[in-house]
Design a protein around this motif. Structure first.
Motif: not given
Length: 417
Positions: A264-266, A275-279
């Motif tokens: 996750k990225i803050d 927070t959103v996914a940072n896949d």
């Protein structure tokens, strides 16, 4: 008496009107509060949707897998010599089976300067001209040490930049002034070992620990967006080398994917935090190499390989990237001169190219010279030019045009024994 009744009636009417006005004002305040609250919620949801879209579009956009590892042999051959590298401790990075060529101990250190640039020119959905460019200058080090344990085993450790490159943008990614800067950079630590099976065959492997650093600066209207994340994941390398004759040997190296999915990225956007996914995924890679010593002075090297991007393709948009390359080295009076050329096929279908990863078919050419000193230590200087492709693009954000310039200049200084 009649006047009193009329005054009383007028008073009741005025009181009723007062209550009515109060009720209207109260309802207006409630309505305004509801509107403000709903607008805030909608704005936050829209912003979250935009952020999710921004970062989901960056999946697997670690940017650029660096084939160069800040050594003379790697940069001067445009990465061609990586697969058959058994020169020194840097084999812990590229080809662990090559560690078995070390007689006692070996040390390698290098620093490469990377100058990156990309440019978009086209029109927006309203027909206006759009121009955007991204550039960055960075230093990427490599460091490796290896030691022979016994007649069969050599162990080593290394640190190097594996890929990804931050970009500072002028007019955003594609002229819409959204992004100011974006960066995804990976640093690898390898714990490697090589085993001499017999005089012709050697095997090797490495535990890979990768640390990924992600950052983003953007703006949507008057809202400034900042995001940052760090992620660590593990992988491995399997390696083998086989001597066909005294002058010729072949090599194979498999590097397993590095999977950062679930990270996750803050993100801070104005007064809001989310927070959103940072896949992010770095694909598995298989390289095959050939080294042939023509005579005491002249040698040729060749490689082919594949990056397995299609393993993570949900929409049939990504394609495996195939590589082929050749290099030649010439030795004279304690100097070695080398040049190489390499080609990589395109990663994405043209309809799926995104502005943050508009890499097409690319090719690279490298050259350099290395001096061997009286004590056997080597000092090398090498340069590589890498063209990341020029092609027509049409993005979902309304931009239609062309990527006119995408390239890397790489200059490397190295020391090894």
């Amino acid at each position: 008496m009649a006047i009193g009744y009329w005054l009383l009636a007028i008073g009741y009417w005025l009181l009723a009107i007062g209550y009515l006005l109060f009720a209207i004002c109260y309802l207006m305040q409630i309505t305004q509060a509801i509107y403000i609250t709903s607008s805030f919620i909608m704005k936050k949801q829209a912003l979250a949707l935009i952020l999710t879209s921004v970062f989901s579009s960056s999946v697997m956009a670690g940017g650029i897998l660096l084939h160069e590892v800040a050594t003379f042999d790697s940069v001067s051959s445009a990465g061609v010599a990586n697969a058959t590298n058994r020169n020194d401790a840097s084999a812990a990075i590229t080809s662990p089976a090559g560690l078995t060529a070390i007689k006692d101990s070996s040390f390698s250190v290098g620093l490469q300067y990377i100058d990156a640039y990309s440019e978009h020119n086209g029109t927006g959905f309203m027909g206006g001209d759009l121009h955007a460019s991204g550039e960055n200058k960075a230093l990427a080090p490599s460091l490796a040490y290896a030691k022979r344990v016994n007649d069969s085993w050599v162990v080593g450790a290394s640190l190097h930049a594996d890929g990804g490159l931050g970009m500072d943008y002028t007019n955003g990614l594609s002229g819409l002034n959204l992004f100011d800067a974006m960066s995804q950079e990976a640093v690898n630590v390898h714990l490697a070992a090589g085993y001499q099976v017999n005089t012709r065959l050697s095997l090797g492997g490495a535990l890979v620990v990768q640390h990924l650093m992600t950052s983003l600066d953007a703006s949507i209207g008057d809202i400034t967006i900042e995001g940052e994340a760090n992620s660590t994941a593990a992988s491995f390398i399997l390696s083998g080398m086989f001597n066909i004759s005294d002058n010729t040997y072949i090599a194979a190296n498999y590097k397993h994917r590095v999977d950062h999915r679930g990270d996750k990225i803050d993100v801070t956007a104005g007064n809001m935090k989310t927070t959103v996914a940072n896949d992010v995924i770095w694909p598995a890679r298989l390289d095959l190499g050939l080294h042939h010593q023509i005579n005491d002075k002249l040698a040729v090297k060749a490689m082919t390989g594949v990056e397995f991007w299609s393993d993570f393709d949900r929409d049939d948009d990504l394609k495996d990237v195939y590589s082929v390359g050749a290099a030649m080295s010439y030795s004279l009076n304690n100097w070695q001169y080398q040049a190489g050329v390499r080609y990589d096929s395109t990663l994405q279908k043209s309809s799926a190219v995104a502005p943050e990863l508009a890499v097409g078919k690319n090719w690279a050419v490298g050259l350099g010279a290395e001096k061997t000193r009286a004590n056997g230590h080597r000092v090398g200087l090498a340069y590589e030019y890498r063209d990341l492709g020029e092609h027509d693009v049409s993005y979902d954000n309304g931009f239609t045009g062309r990527v006119d310039d995408q390239r890397l200049h790489i200059l490397s200084l190295s020391y090894a024994y």
